[in-house]
Design a protein around this motif. Sequence first.
Motif, PDB file in Angstrom:
ATOM      1  N   ASP A  46       0.905  -1.408  -0.010  1.00 39.43           N
ATOM      2  CA  ASP A  46       0.135   0.006  -0.018  1.00 39.43           C
ATOM      3  C   ASP A  46       0.912   1.410   0.326  1.00 39.43           C
ATOM      4  O   ASP A  46       0.500   2.393  -0.531  1.00 39.43           O
ATOM      5  N   VAL A  47       1.973   1.388   0.699  1.00 35.83           N
ATOM      6  CA  VAL A  47       3.073   2.272   0.521  1.00 35.83           C
ATOM      7  C   VAL A  47       3.509   2.617  -0.584  1.00 35.83           C
ATOM      8  O   VAL A  47       3.329   3.826  -1.301  1.00 35.83           O
ATOM      9  N   ARG A  48       3.643   1.572  -1.544  1.00 30.39           N
ATOM     10  CA  ARG A  48       4.244   1.700  -2.917  1.00 30.39           C
ATOM     11  C   ARG A  48       2.998   2.351  -3.624  1.00 30.39           C
ATOM     12  O   ARG A  48       3.219   3.044  -4.661  1.00 30.39           O
ATOM     13  N   LEU A  49       1.669   1.611  -3.679  1.00 33.83           N
ATOM     14  CA  LEU A  49       0.836   2.166  -4.581  1.00 33.83           C
ATOM     15  C   LEU A  49       0.464   3.750  -4.211  1.00 33.83           C
ATOM     16  O   LEU A  49       0.112   4.443  -5.164  1.00 33.83           O
ATOM     17  N   ILE A  58       1.706   9.897   3.843  1.00 30.21           N
ATOM     18  CA  ILE A  58       0.977   8.549   4.685  1.00 30.21           C
ATOM     19  C   ILE A  58       0.905   8.576   5.912  1.00 30.21           C
ATOM     20  O   ILE A  58       1.908   8.890   6.717  1.00 30.21           O
ATOM     21  N   ILE A  59      -0.247   7.873   6.460  1.00 28.23           N
ATOM     22  CA  ILE A  59      -0.458   7.902   7.682  1.00 28.23           C
ATOM     23  C   ILE A  59      -0.703   6.371   7.975  1.00 28.23           C
ATOM     24  O   ILE A  59      -1.548   5.819   7.664  1.00 28.23           O
ATOM     25  N   VAL A  60       0.177   5.892   8.857  1.00 28.26           N
ATOM     26  CA  VAL A  60       0.311   4.347   9.200  1.00 28.26           C
ATOM     27  C   VAL A  60      -0.896   4.288  10.341  1.00 28.26           C
ATOM     28  O   VAL A  60      -0.666   4.835  11.376  1.00 28.26           O
ATOM     29  N   SER A  61      -1.867   3.642  10.024  1.00 29.97           N
ATOM     30  CA  SER A  61      -2.956   3.450  10.945  1.00 29.97           C
ATOM     31  C   SER A  61      -3.767   2.446  10.573  1.00 29.97           C
ATOM     32  O   SER A  61      -4.264   2.135   9.417  1.00 29.97           O
ATOM     33  N   ASN A  62      -4.472   1.826  11.853  1.00 29.33           N
ATOM     34  CA  ASN A  62      -5.464   0.571  11.582  1.00 29.33           C
ATOM     35  C   ASN A  62      -6.974   1.511  11.652  1.00 29.33           C
ATOM     36  O   ASN A  62      -7.920   0.645  11.893  1.00 29.33           O
ATOM     37  N   HIS A  63      -6.763   2.641  11.828  1.00 26.93           N
ATOM     38  CA  HIS A  63      -8.388   3.332  11.870  1.00 26.93           C
ATOM     39  C   HIS A  63      -9.085   3.155  13.028  1.00 26.93           C
ATOM     40  O   HIS A  63     -10.082   3.238  13.296  1.00 26.93           O
ATOM     41  N   GLY A  64      -8.176   2.717  14.333  1.00 24.31           N
ATOM     42  CA  GLY A  64      -8.858   2.505  15.483  1.00 24.31           C
ATOM     43  C   GLY A  64      -9.553   0.868  15.530  1.00 24.31           C
ATOM     44  O   GLY A  64     -10.223   0.894  16.300  1.00 24.31           O
ATOM     45  N   THR A  65      -9.452  -0.008  14.573  1.00 29.22           N
ATOM     46  CA  THR A  65     -10.028  -1.044  14.629  1.00 29.22           C
ATOM     47  C   THR A  65      -9.279  -2.031  15.234  1.00 29.22           C
ATOM     48  O   THR A  65      -9.226  -3.436  14.993  1.00 29.22           O
ATOM     49  N   ARG A  66      -8.830  -1.747  16.560  1.00 26.54           N
ATOM     50  CA  ARG A  66      -7.931  -2.707  17.152  1.00 26.54           C
ATOM     51  C   ARG A  66      -8.997  -3.855  17.841  1.00 26.54           C
ATOM     52  O   ARG A  66      -8.817  -4.773  18.352  1.00 26.54           O
ATOM     53  N   GLN A  67     -10.248  -3.472  17.859  1.00 26.47           N
ATOM     54  CA  GLN A  67     -11.118  -4.378  18.371  1.00 26.47           C
ATOM     55  C   GLN A  67     -11.244  -5.712  17.436  1.00 26.47           C
ATOM     56  O   GLN A  67     -12.006  -6.757  17.741  1.00 26.47           O
ATOM     57  N   GLU A  80       7.285  -2.993   8.747  1.00 22.53           N
ATOM     58  CA  GLU A  80       6.919  -3.390   7.380  1.00 22.53           C
ATOM     59  C   GLU A  80       6.977  -2.112   6.370  1.00 22.53           C
ATOM     60  O   GLU A  80       7.418  -2.070   5.184  1.00 22.53           O
ATOM     61  N   VAL A  81       6.336  -0.946   6.791  1.00 23.74           N
ATOM     62  CA  VAL A  81       6.065   0.241   5.991  1.00 23.74           C
ATOM     63  C   VAL A  81       7.193   1.189   6.043  1.00 23.74           C
ATOM     64  O   VAL A  81       7.434   1.938   5.106  1.00 23.74           O
ATOM     65  N   TYR A  82       8.016   1.193   7.289  1.00 19.93           N
ATOM     66  CA  TYR A  82       9.220   2.203   7.301  1.00 19.93           C
ATOM     67  C   TYR A  82      10.059   2.160   6.277  1.00 19.93           C
ATOM     68  O   TYR A  82      10.715   1.032   5.843  1.00 19.93           O
ATOM     69  N   GLY A  83      10.362   2.782   5.484  1.00 21.04           N
ATOM     70  CA  GLY A  83      11.559   3.122   4.526  1.00 21.04           C
ATOM     71  C   GLY A  83      11.172   2.626   3.372  1.00 21.04           C
ATOM     72  O   GLY A  83      12.103   2.462   2.468  1.00 21.04           O
ATOM     73  N   VAL A  84       9.905   2.183   3.193  1.00 21.16           N
ATOM     74  CA  VAL A  84       9.548   1.570   1.529  1.00 21.16           C
ATOM     75  C   VAL A  84       9.588   2.722   0.632  1.00 21.16           C
ATOM     76  O   VAL A  84       9.461   3.919   1.057  1.00 21.16           O
ATOM     77  N   LYS A  85      10.089   2.547  -0.551  1.00 21.13           N
ATOM     78  CA  LYS A  85      10.130   3.632  -1.512  1.00 21.13           C
ATOM     79  C   LYS A  85       9.329   3.073  -2.685  1.00 21.13           C
ATOM     80  O   LYS A  85       9.348   1.916  -3.196  1.00 21.13           O
TER      81      LYS A  85
END
Length: 85
Positions: A46-49, A58-67, A80-85
Amino acid sequence: MQTNDSGLASYIASQVDWSLSWKDVKWLQKITNLPILVKGVLTAEDVRLAVQAGVAGIIVSNHGTRQLDYVPATIMALGEVYGVK
């Protein structure tokens, strides 16, 4: 209707517009000069896209759906997403 989950997953799924795509980001860029940020990124793909779509951030987030058991915690996705280009 009876479901096999708590009902929360079914409710959230009913609120999602499944027709949205990266083409919608391109459309937003055409109608505004504001920077486009994408929230909810949890994977390197998703970072690449998002980068290919030309987003400003880009905001890395699960939208608060930790439930929901199947959604990783935001902190778990950072590796996983840190440093992806």
